[in-house]
Design a protein around this motif. Sequence first.
Motif, PDB file in Angstrom:
ATOM      1  N   LEU A 242       3.441 -32.134  31.573  1.00 19.06           N
ATOM      2  CA  LEU A 242       4.412 -31.800  30.529  1.00 19.06           C
ATOM      3  C   LEU A 242       5.764 -31.416  31.131  1.00 19.06           C
ATOM      4  O   LEU A 242       6.815 -31.720  30.562  1.00 19.06           O
ATOM      5  CB  LEU A 242       3.878 -30.652  29.672  1.00 19.06           C
ATOM      6  N   PHE A 243       5.720 -30.745  32.283  1.00 24.55           N
ATOM      7  CA  PHE A 243       6.945 -30.361  32.978  1.00 24.55           C
ATOM      8  C   PHE A 243       7.779 -31.600  33.332  1.00 24.55           C
ATOM      9  O   PHE A 243       8.991 -31.649  33.087  1.00 24.55           O
ATOM     10  CB  PHE A 243       6.581 -29.568  34.239  1.00 24.55           C
ATOM     11  N   VAL A 244       7.120 -32.605  33.893  1.00 20.97           N
ATOM     12  CA  VAL A 244       7.810 -33.855  34.244  1.00 20.97           C
ATOM     13  C   VAL A 244       8.283 -34.568  32.981  1.00 20.97           C
ATOM     14  O   VAL A 244       9.393 -35.114  32.925  1.00 20.97           O
ATOM     15  CB  VAL A 244       6.884 -34.759  35.071  1.00 20.97           C
ATOM     16  N   LEU A 245       7.435 -34.542  31.940  1.00 23.74           N
ATOM     17  CA  LEU A 245       7.777 -35.210  30.689  1.00 23.74           C
ATOM     18  C   LEU A 245       9.020 -34.591  30.051  1.00 23.74           C
ATOM     19  O   LEU A 245       9.822 -35.307  29.426  1.00 23.74           O
ATOM     20  CB  LEU A 245       6.587 -35.121  29.730  1.00 23.74           C
ATOM     21  N   CYS A 246       9.196 -33.300  30.226  1.00 21.80           N
ATOM     22  CA  CYS A 246      10.389 -32.642  29.674  1.00 21.80           C
ATOM     23  C   CYS A 246      11.665 -33.251  30.254  1.00 21.80           C
ATOM     24  O   CYS A 246      12.635 -33.512  29.523  1.00 21.80           O
ATOM     25  CB  CYS A 246      10.348 -31.138  29.978  1.00 21.80           C
ATOM     26  N   TYR A 247      11.669 -33.492  31.553  1.00 21.09           N
ATOM     27  CA  TYR A 247      12.848 -34.084  32.200  1.00 21.09           C
ATOM     28  C   TYR A 247      13.076 -35.518  31.730  1.00 21.09           C
ATOM     29  O   TYR A 247      14.210 -35.925  31.480  1.00 21.09           O
ATOM     30  CB  TYR A 247      12.675 -34.053  33.716  1.00 21.09           C
ATOM     31  N   VAL A 248      11.976 -36.280  31.592  1.00 20.70           N
ATOM     32  CA  VAL A 248      12.098 -37.681  31.166  1.00 20.70           C
ATOM     33  C   VAL A 248      12.652 -37.763  29.745  1.00 20.70           C
ATOM     34  O   VAL A 248      13.580 -38.534  29.454  1.00 20.70           O
ATOM     35  CB  VAL A 248      10.740 -38.399  31.258  1.00 20.70           C
ATOM     36  N   LEU A 249      12.096 -36.948  28.852  1.00 23.99           N
ATOM     37  CA  LEU A 249      12.532 -36.976  27.452  1.00 23.99           C
ATOM     38  C   LEU A 249      13.948 -36.431  27.286  1.00 23.99           C
ATOM     39  O   LEU A 249      14.746 -36.969  26.507  1.00 23.99           O
ATOM     40  CB  LEU A 249      11.547 -36.186  26.582  1.00 23.99           C
ATOM     41  N   TYR A 250      14.264 -35.376  28.024  1.00 22.36           N
ATOM     42  CA  TYR A 250      15.579 -34.746  27.881  1.00 22.36           C
ATOM     43  C   TYR A 250      16.686 -35.701  28.328  1.00 22.36           C
ATOM     44  O   TYR A 250      17.791 -35.722  27.778  1.00 22.36           O
ATOM     45  CB  TYR A 250      15.623 -33.449  28.669  1.00 22.36           C
ATOM     46  N   ALA A 251      16.376 -36.485  29.355  1.00 25.14           N
ATOM     47  CA  ALA A 251      17.383 -37.427  29.856  1.00 25.14           C
ATOM     48  C   ALA A 251      17.708 -38.513  28.831  1.00 25.14           C
ATOM     49  O   ALA A 251      18.807 -39.083  28.850  1.00 25.14           O
ATOM     50  CB  ALA A 251      16.878 -38.067  31.153  1.00 25.14           C
ATOM     51  N   ARG A 252      16.765 -38.791  27.929  1.00 29.21           N
ATOM     52  CA  ARG A 252      16.948 -39.854  26.944  1.00 29.21           C
ATOM     53  C   ARG A 252      17.253 -39.329  25.545  1.00 29.21           C
ATOM     54  O   ARG A 252      17.424 -40.112  24.612  1.00 29.21           O
ATOM     55  CB  ARG A 252      15.679 -40.724  26.891  1.00 29.21           C
ATOM     56  N   ARG A 253      17.303 -38.041  25.392  1.00 29.14           N
ATOM     57  CA  ARG A 253      17.530 -37.454  24.066  1.00 29.14           C
ATOM     58  C   ARG A 253      19.022 -37.468  23.730  1.00 29.14           C
ATOM     59  O   ARG A 253      19.853 -37.041  24.527  1.00 29.14           O
ATOM     60  CB  ARG A 253      17.005 -36.015  24.050  1.00 29.14           C
ATOM     61  N   HIS A 254      19.350 -37.943  22.545  1.00 29.02           N
ATOM     62  CA  HIS A 254      20.747 -37.981  22.112  1.00 29.02           C
ATOM     63  C   HIS A 254      21.177 -36.610  21.602  1.00 29.02           C
ATOM     64  O   HIS A 254      20.431 -35.932  20.895  1.00 29.02           O
ATOM     65  CB  HIS A 254      20.941 -39.028  21.007  1.00 29.02           C
ATOM     66  N   VAL A 255      22.386 -36.211  21.917  1.00 26.48           N
ATOM     67  CA  VAL A 255      22.895 -34.915  21.474  1.00 26.48           C
ATOM     68  C   VAL A 255      22.946 -34.851  19.951  1.00 26.48           C
ATOM     69  O   VAL A 255      22.638 -33.822  19.344  1.00 26.48           O
ATOM     70  CB  VAL A 255      24.305 -34.660  22.067  1.00 26.48           C
ATOM     71  N   GLU A 256      23.328 -35.951  19.338  1.00 27.96           N
ATOM     72  CA  GLU A 256      23.478 -35.951  17.878  1.00 27.96           C
ATOM     73  C   GLU A 256      22.147 -35.896  17.137  1.00 27.96           C
ATOM     74  O   GLU A 256      22.126 -35.799  15.896  1.00 27.96           O
ATOM     75  CB  GLU A 256      24.249 -37.185  17.421  1.00 27.96           C
ATOM     76  N   SER A 257      21.001 -35.952  17.862  1.00 25.41           N
ATOM     77  CA  SER A 257      19.700 -35.858  17.193  1.00 25.41           C
ATOM     78  C   SER A 257      19.346 -34.426  16.810  1.00 25.41           C
ATOM     79  O   SER A 257      18.325 -34.195  16.163  1.00 25.41           O
ATOM     80  CB  SER A 257      18.601 -36.432  18.096  1.00 25.41           C
ATOM     81  N   ALA A 258      20.187 -33.460  17.201  1.00 25.55           N
ATOM     82  CA  ALA A 258      19.972 -32.075  16.793  1.00 25.55           C
ATOM     83  C   ALA A 258      19.963 -31.993  15.272  1.00 25.55           C
ATOM     84  O   ALA A 258      20.769 -32.660  14.605  1.00 25.55           O
ATOM     85  CB  ALA A 258      21.047 -31.181  17.374  1.00 25.55           C
ATOM     86  N   THR A 259      19.063 -31.198  14.744  1.00 26.73           N
ATOM     87  CA  THR A 259      18.824 -30.971  13.306  1.00 26.73           C
ATOM     88  C   THR A 259      18.027 -32.096  12.657  1.00 26.73           C
ATOM     89  O   THR A 259      17.618 -31.959  11.507  1.00 26.73           O
ATOM     90  CB  THR A 259      20.117 -30.755  12.498  1.00 26.73           C
ATOM     91  N   GLN A 260      17.797 -33.209  13.382  1.00 27.63           N
ATOM     92  CA  GLN A 260      16.945 -34.251  12.831  1.00 27.63           C
ATOM     93  C   GLN A 260      15.476 -33.835  12.984  1.00 27.63           C
ATOM     94  O   GLN A 260      15.115 -33.135  13.922  1.00 27.63           O
ATOM     95  CB  GLN A 260      17.176 -35.586  13.541  1.00 27.63           C
TER      96      GLN A 260
END
Length: 684
Positions: A242-260
């Motif tokens: 999960l620790f590694v997955l956090c870095y992978v997902l965070y790198a691909r997460r769009h800033v504008e997806s907040a509140t979605q």
Amino acid sequence: MIFNRLFCNRGILIQNFRQHGWIGILFLVTLLFSLPLYIGTQYIEVPLEITSLFQANEIHLVFALTFPVAIALLLFRYIQTGAPADLYHSLPLQRKHLLTMNLLTGYVMILLPIWITTGITGWVWAVLDQPSYIFSGHDIWMWGVTMSIFSLFMFTLTVAVGMCIGQSILQGLTVFGLILIPVIFWGVYELHLQRYLLGFTYNNSSNFNMEKTSLLFRMSSMGYYPPEWGELGIYAAITCILFVLCYVLYARRHVESATQAITFRIVKPIFRFGFMFTLVLLGGAYFTRIAPEGSGVWGIFGYLLGGVVGYIGAEMIIRKTWLIWSSRLLPRFAVYGIVVGLILYIPVADWNGYANNVPSKENVQMVRLGGDHYIYVNDKSVKLDDSPFYSDTPGYVDAVLALHQKIVHSDLPLLERVRNQNSGQNRSNDEYVLIDYQLNNGKTMTRRYQIPEEEFRQELAEVKQWEDYKSTTYDTYALDEDVRSIGIRSSLNSERKVFISDPKLIREFKELLKSEILNQTYEDQLSSWESFASIEVYQDYLDEASSKENLDRPSHSVSYQFKASYGRLMEWLKQNNLYDQLTVSAEDMASAQFVKQEIDNPGKYRMVYPEPNFVDVNIDGNRQVATKNKKIISDLLLRQRTGFYTDQDTVYQIKLNSVRGPNIYMMLKEEDLTEEMKAILVNQ
């Protein structure tokens, strides 16, 4: 400037601890109150020896589930709201640096309180002169390791989920939903298989699977079954993933997806299906439970309603509005519905061969009836070795196969029996049959059935006449081992008891008891009369070599019933002057009271048993009849019914008023009454 570019950014760390450090302090305070303070202030007259600190107080397990989640929600709140997300991601820091700082802050806020508490607990353990709990330094160390691993797992899981969810509240609910999924699957999905799949071995391993796969469920048994290194290693490995997955997902997460609600498109169908399938199972289980007798339509309606509500609910959560209608709504719902329908149908379909599968005799190596056997050791349920309970006797294997063959070719009302069982009801003549086959290919085949005894009497009688069945069902293995003492307690008066400790008498009693058990007829095994007494055989390992081999198996006891049909054993009691110490005579009773109880609830089976309040309080206000007739009292002392299920019957609740000692409560059916009893009940 160089330092700010590195992972350890002091500004972020200071800001995190200044803004959210209070929850770490609160975590520390709650741990201190729940463990060292609790242990240091408890007073128990006889100190209790424990093998795990979770046995002393389990409340801190709740803190391991909740505080790490709360810490993760607070630390990563900035990625779930619009303005803070823009602000933090505009800093001259790479995302991996930002994530590292927040993870590091969370780990410190979790581990520091846990190990401060561990150290203080060790100090309390060292300075207490008269501790209420006796444990070792290893137990303290294991508590710290266990709390650390489970807390870090919950924290990292929450962070990983947060990368896929854009709302903090939904993020927290999703985390607890994920650790509850095994409970829903193994619990509710097993109900579906139990309802529609004949022979499914429900309740055979569901608790084991839920404990092993659901941390929330596992916490409830931590005091009885402390985690071992293998289990902790699995959670530590998952935490690293999960620790590694956090870095992978965070790198691909769009800033504008907040509140979605959902931040990645690939997660949306997974969320829709999971939410919909969960409500399908819950809807089917609920409507089957409340369905009128004989109705199978309600369960199907529950599945359909759960599917509709689940899909619409998932869409509303994803879109954050109830205005979800579009041209793709119905086609997409149809696709999800087909997938869910296949998952529900394929396992219970006739063509998969599960329900009708009876192995051929040539493929059966050994067979066992009754399932696993357990004993309690150090407050733990320990499974006994299977091998003594399996039989390869050809005639016995043939009898079991014949019973199994008739069951699968019969038309059992499966749905109705399941409903009765789930609602706590049963039929007095139902038999539970649990069959385990060891096949020649090395596999084990297990089936479980609830069958009406009268329809399978011939086959059941054929099975139960074999010593292989009796020795397994009635645990005669314990009578072949060393025994320290034997206790016998009257079923009528618990104060009347005897103990046998003489080795010669123990040996004779064991041999006779085993012989009586193995010589029981089918009618003896079905007897609906209370036993003469209960027997407790206390085992021990007397020689030094045996003691060393069984350090993890201290003395324990095995219970048996002393049935009135055990004539030779009864005669042995008389020869050794023990019989009179167990019996209650009519002279010990002053009078008998009868109260009639009518049960008339067609289709709604209930357990009927001796109820003291029915006589003493006279719940139904029925007429009471009392007698001092010694002949009637003597007859009552020789017969009393065991509890049974019924929907229509006439029962007499009876109280024998003792001259001294406890009163005796019993019951008889109307057909059990003697002529003398009927006479006084009619005339008075």
